[in-house]
Structures are given as structure tokens and as C-alpha cells.
Design a protein around this motif. Sequence first.
Motif, short mmCIF file in Angstrom:
data_model
loop_
_atom_site.label_atom_id
_atom_site.label_comp_id
_atom_site.label_asym_id
_atom_site.label_seq_id
_atom_site.Cartn_x
_atom_site.Cartn_y
_atom_site.Cartn_z
N LEU A 12 29.71 -17.55 26.44
CA LEU A 12 29.13 -16.54 27.32
C LEU A 12 28.45 -17.21 28.51
O LEU A 12 28.07 -18.39 28.45
CB LEU A 12 28.10 -15.70 26.56
N ARG A 13 28.26 -16.42 29.56
CA ARG A 13 27.48 -16.93 30.69
C ARG A 13 26.50 -15.85 31.14
O ARG A 13 26.78 -14.65 31.04
CB ARG A 13 28.38 -17.34 31.85
N SER A 14 25.36 -16.28 31.59
CA SER A 14 24.37 -15.38 32.19
C SER A 14 23.98 -15.97 33.54
O SER A 14 24.49 -17.02 33.95
CB SER A 14 23.14 -15.26 31.28
N GLU A 15 23.06 -15.29 34.21
CA GLU A 15 22.61 -15.81 35.51
C GLU A 15 21.90 -17.15 35.35
O GLU A 15 21.89 -17.97 36.25
CB GLU A 15 21.68 -14.80 36.18
N LYS A 16 21.31 -17.35 34.17
CA LYS A 16 20.47 -18.54 33.99
C LYS A 16 21.19 -19.70 33.33
O LYS A 16 20.88 -20.86 33.58
CB LYS A 16 19.23 -18.17 33.15
N LYS A 17 22.16 -19.42 32.45
CA LYS A 17 22.74 -20.52 31.67
C LYS A 17 24.10 -20.16 31.09
O LYS A 17 24.48 -18.99 31.02
CB LYS A 17 21.80 -20.92 30.54
N ASN A 18 24.81 -21.23 30.69
CA ASN A 18 26.04 -21.08 29.91
C ASN A 18 25.69 -21.22 28.44
O ASN A 18 24.88 -22.09 28.07
CB ASN A 18 27.05 -22.16 30.31
N VAL A 19 26.30 -20.40 27.61
CA VAL A 19 25.94 -20.37 26.20
C VAL A 19 27.20 -20.45 25.35
O VAL A 19 28.20 -19.78 25.62
CB VAL A 19 25.17 -19.07 25.84
N LEU A 20 27.12 -21.26 24.30
CA LEU A 20 28.22 -21.39 23.34
C LEU A 20 27.63 -21.17 21.94
O LEU A 20 26.75 -21.91 21.51
CB LEU A 20 28.84 -22.78 23.45
N VAL A 21 28.11 -20.12 21.27
CA VAL A 21 27.59 -19.77 19.96
C VAL A 21 28.68 -19.97 18.91
O VAL A 21 29.83 -19.55 19.10
CB VAL A 21 27.12 -18.29 19.92
N PHE A 22 28.32 -20.62 17.80
CA PHE A 22 29.24 -20.80 16.68
C PHE A 22 28.71 -20.02 15.48
O PHE A 22 27.52 -20.10 15.15
CB PHE A 22 29.37 -22.28 16.34
N LEU A 23 29.60 -19.27 14.84
CA LEU A 23 29.21 -18.52 13.65
C LEU A 23 30.41 -18.41 12.72
O LEU A 23 31.54 -18.76 13.08
CB LEU A 23 28.68 -17.14 14.02
N ARG A 24 30.13 -17.95 11.51
CA ARG A 24 31.20 -17.85 10.52
C ARG A 24 32.26 -16.86 11.01
O ARG A 24 31.94 -15.82 11.59
CB ARG A 24 30.63 -17.40 9.17
N GLY A 25 33.51 -17.17 10.74
CA GLY A 25 34.62 -16.45 11.34
C GLY A 25 34.72 -14.98 11.01
O GLY A 25 35.34 -14.23 11.76
N ASP A 26 34.14 -14.53 9.91
CA ASP A 26 34.25 -13.13 9.53
C ASP A 26 33.13 -12.28 10.14
O ASP A 26 33.07 -11.07 9.89
CB ASP A 26 34.23 -12.97 8.01
N LEU A 27 32.24 -12.89 10.93
CA LEU A 27 31.09 -12.19 11.49
C LEU A 27 31.25 -11.98 13.00
O LEU A 27 32.05 -12.64 13.64
CB LEU A 27 29.80 -12.96 11.20
N GLU A 28 30.41 -11.06 13.53
CA GLU A 28 30.40 -10.80 14.97
C GLU A 28 29.06 -11.22 15.55
O GLU A 28 28.02 -11.11 14.90
CB GLU A 28 30.63 -9.31 15.26
N LEU A 29 29.10 -11.69 16.79
CA LEU A 29 27.86 -12.08 17.46
C LEU A 29 27.05 -10.84 17.82
O LEU A 29 27.59 -9.85 18.32
CB LEU A 29 28.19 -12.87 18.74
N ASN A 30 25.74 -10.89 17.58
CA ASN A 30 24.82 -9.84 18.01
C ASN A 30 24.21 -10.28 19.34
O ASN A 30 23.30 -11.11 19.37
CB ASN A 30 23.73 -9.64 16.94
N VAL A 31 24.73 -9.73 20.43
CA VAL A 31 24.28 -10.20 21.75
C VAL A 31 22.81 -9.84 22.00
O VAL A 31 22.13 -10.52 22.77
CB VAL A 31 25.16 -9.64 22.88
#
Length: 576
Positions: free
Chosen positions: A283-302
Motif C-alpha cells: 500500500l501507499r499513503s501520502e506519508k509512506k510506503n507500506v508492506l504488510v505480511f499476514l497469513r494467507g487465509d486472512l484479510e488486511l484490516n486497513v
Amino acid sequence: MKASKYILPTEKENPADAVVASHRLMIRAGLVRKSSAGLYFFLPMGLRILKKIERIVREEMDATGALECELPILTPSDFWEQSGRWTAMGKEMFRVKDRHDLSYALGPTHEESFSYLIKPILKSYKDLPVNVYQIHTKFRDEIRPRFGVIRSREFIMKDAYSFNLDETSLDESYQSMRAAYRRIFDRCGLKTIPVQADSGSMGGSASEEFMVVSPIGEETLLLCNSCGYSSNSEKTPSILAAEKVPSSLPERKEISTPGKKTIEEVCALLGISAKETIKAVALRSEKKNVLVFLRGDLELNVHKLHSLLKIADSEPMTDSEMKELGLVPGFVAPIAPNDKIKVLFDRSLQKDIPYVAGAGKQDLHIQGFILEKEISGLPEFADLALAREGDFCPNCNSALKAEKGIEVGHIFKLGEKYTKAFGISVLDQNGKSRTLTMGCYGIGVNRTMATVIEQRNDDKGIFWPISIAPFEVTLVSITKGEEQYAKADEFYNVLKNEGIEIFWDDRDLGPGFKLKDSELVGFPIRITVGKKFFESGEISLYNRKSDQEESFVFSDFEDLVARVEALRQELFAGLE
């Protein structure tokens, strides 16, 4: 009120663009008409309902000591820039310029405006606490207006703002609003569930939504039947079963996965479960680039991510943006944090078991990838996954149940976000300057109206709670000739003079049409004076909620008024 002198354009057919009950029935019952996408005309019958809801809200707010104001809908950009939300609010904010090229917004909310108003008024701790509110029109440029007035671009909202000296005082205001909201929704005939919620762009700490369980709800609620815990899925901690997920592919090696970029594709190719994989979200925002790793069966909670990083918004990186950062789209390998990218790991991942993860090379994955062996200096893992049905309750460890819900009210502890931005302070008991703390409390008025319909409808139409019905009683007369009409007119006038809120359907239409209209619109009580009355003196009293009709021989108006009043009291008691 006489129907022959009223605007009541009821419809037999459902509107083509209406997919939910409230939208269909508000159009068919002649309560609203569509102006354009997300914009609606309120007709006389619909406006009466809105005003009754507003009256209930106003009575309960005034009972808490809150003070009503009315602020301009058009708000200067200066206010929003001072709080930092001119850009943070994004494309949902309607922005306009005047002839002097000055920028304004059509207010979606009024934290800034109330802060600007209140700042010069409060001087001392003796002026506190104060809670100010308005019931006014708001605007939001919804990308997909839908469900009629449930998600519209122009809407009516009650928004209140408390200004408090300290956290103790703020909590008192918050709890007062919490209790008032329960009374408001009870009086409107709505069954609500208060749930813990995310504060989003509003800021602040404690936040609670008043939700109505409904299959058309856009929010997911997670409820615990054991201890009563309730929360929005955006706020709920993700607590998974403490299990070691066995790996089908424990040996570490690179494997060819040509064109398999998604978790589903990789699992299908290798014959493994999604729990055995690591998902990468860039993901990217105005302030930073973000890389999130999580278990494959789950969804990221933004929402959790935004709260953790203190950012207002983010969006997925494009393939070209990922490549510029040295990432291989679809095959991203877990990496350590660096200056270019903020790297985060969800706590669903276990450090010491083998997973299948991207290899950081085109068309390749790595099986047997163990985080603690592959990455030196792993950061602390955070709760970043979206909670779901079956996860553990954070209070008692029972399994959570998911329900869809419509938000009708929301209360926040905003803290000092706006009082600091606007420099709102007073002198305390010791003569020391103190920055105030704030609370914010909102109710969607027309959304409440529509949500009542979602809870209270059947195949005939709406059955309004008597507290907000357009009229409490409808008189349906079926007459022939002037003499019979005059007798029905006597019924109408006697009942009206007794203080009964009555709508007389005196139109020259067939009995079936009139009776169906009364049930479609949803008047709580119906009195029918027709052929049986003129032949044998028999009239009927109909309870729309229970769909029960009582016929009796008319003796005198005193008896009729007593019967109507008894049914009124029964219906009001049913709201308690």
C-alpha cells in the motif's frame, strides 16, 4: 387532514432501481421521490415522519442539557486546513469556490465549525462542560449512492459536540449521550446494538456505533452470545486459535509457480491450504510506503493499519510502483524493514514454522520459508488482520458470530485533536491554562427513518411505530351520497376535536384501494366506516402492527374515542 386535500402519490409497482425494502416502500408509500443519484425530495407524509424523529432527538438532547445551535452548511476551507482535514477528507467532500475564488466545503460534519464558534466563548472552567448540537443537512459525495436515503449524498444529521475540562468530565458527557441515544432509538421503535467501533478520520479514542442488525447492512458486527461482547469487525481484535498449522511442504526450496500470483492460484497448484502461505499487501499513503505480511487465509484490516501508522488513508500500490521499490508483483518475498518501505507482520504469522511465500523473483515461490531463519531483526508483530466469524471473543474466548448491521448513530471521544488545532483552552481552578477535550455524537435522521422501515415491514407495506408514524390514526370511509359523506365527516371532526392525530381518506375511490393504501403507508390505527356501518352500525378498528381487526357496533363517540385511546396507549407501551 383530509386525503382529498393532500399529496399522497402511492404506487402499486416497485421502482426499478430500488433493491431494498425501505427504498421501495418510501417511494411506493408516497414519502419521497428521487431527484437524482443520492438526492431525494421529501413529500408531506415523509416530512412528517422526519420531523417526528427530529422532535424525539431534540427532546432527549435537551433533557441532557445540550444546547441547540444552527451553523452554516457552507464551511470555509480555512477551518478544514486548520484541523488538517482539507486533504484528509478526500473525494467524499463537496468543494466549491465563490466569485472571489475562495474555497468552501458543503459540510459532511461540523467539528471544525463548532470549534471555531466555541473558542472565543469559553473563558473559564466555570463555563464547562458544554454540549452544543444541531439538526441540519450534511453532504457527502458518495462514490456509489445506494439503498435510497440509507446511503445518500445529502442527508439530515444530528451532530453534537461536548467541550470538557478533563477526561472525567468527557466520560460523563459520553455516558450521558450513550444513555440518551438508547432512549432515542427505543422511542423510535428501533432495536439497536451498541458496538465498539473504529474512530476513522474523526480521530480520538473511545468510539461506539449504534447498529441495527439487517441483511442489507454495510458493516459487519461480531457478537459474542456468551458474554455479550459486541464490536464492529474493523475494531475487533483478531484472536485466532492457538494452533500450529502443519506444513505440507516443510523442506526449504524454490518452486516454479508460473503466472500464479494469488494465494488461491498458488494453493491450487501446490495442493496446500491458505493457512500455510504468507500473503503480501503493498500500500501507499501520502506519508509512506507500506508492506504488510499476514497469513494467507486472512484479510488486511486497513482501519487497524491506519490507526497504527496514524495515517488517514491508503491505496494499493500499482505494479509499476512496486517495481520501483524493488518488489516483484505477485511474488513478493517477506523482507526486513528498510528506509523505503515500512514493513509490518501480522501476529497471525508464527515465527518458527515453514510457510510458502513469494521468492522475490518472477514466477517463483519458496516453500519451507521460516521467518525467524530468513529475516534477521524481526519487528514486533501487530494485530492487522480483519476479524471474522469464529475468531475468539477478546473477553471470554468464545466463538464470535457475524451479523450485518446498519449504523444509525455514532459517539466518539475525540480528545484534544480539534481543541489543540484551534487553540481552545480555559483557565482552570488554579488559574492555569488548560486545553479542552472534546466528544462528538451523531445520529442520521433520515437513515433512522429508513432503518425503521427495514425492521418494520411486511408484504402489505410499512407498519410504523406510533411514535413516528405520519399520522397515528387513519379514518377510511366508504360512502355513497352526501348524507353518508356528512356522517363520515362527523366522525372525522369529533375525533380531531378530541386531539386525535387523524388522517381521513375521503377520496372518491374504491374500498380495496383505500384499505391497501392505509396498510402500505403504515398508519398504526385504522378506523373503517363503510357499508356495514350504514346498514347495521358496525365499524372496525385495525391494529396495523399485529394485523388484527376488531369489529363492533358503534354506540357513541365516547366509546369509540376510549377504544382508540386504549389502542394508542398499548402501542406506545410496546415501545418501552
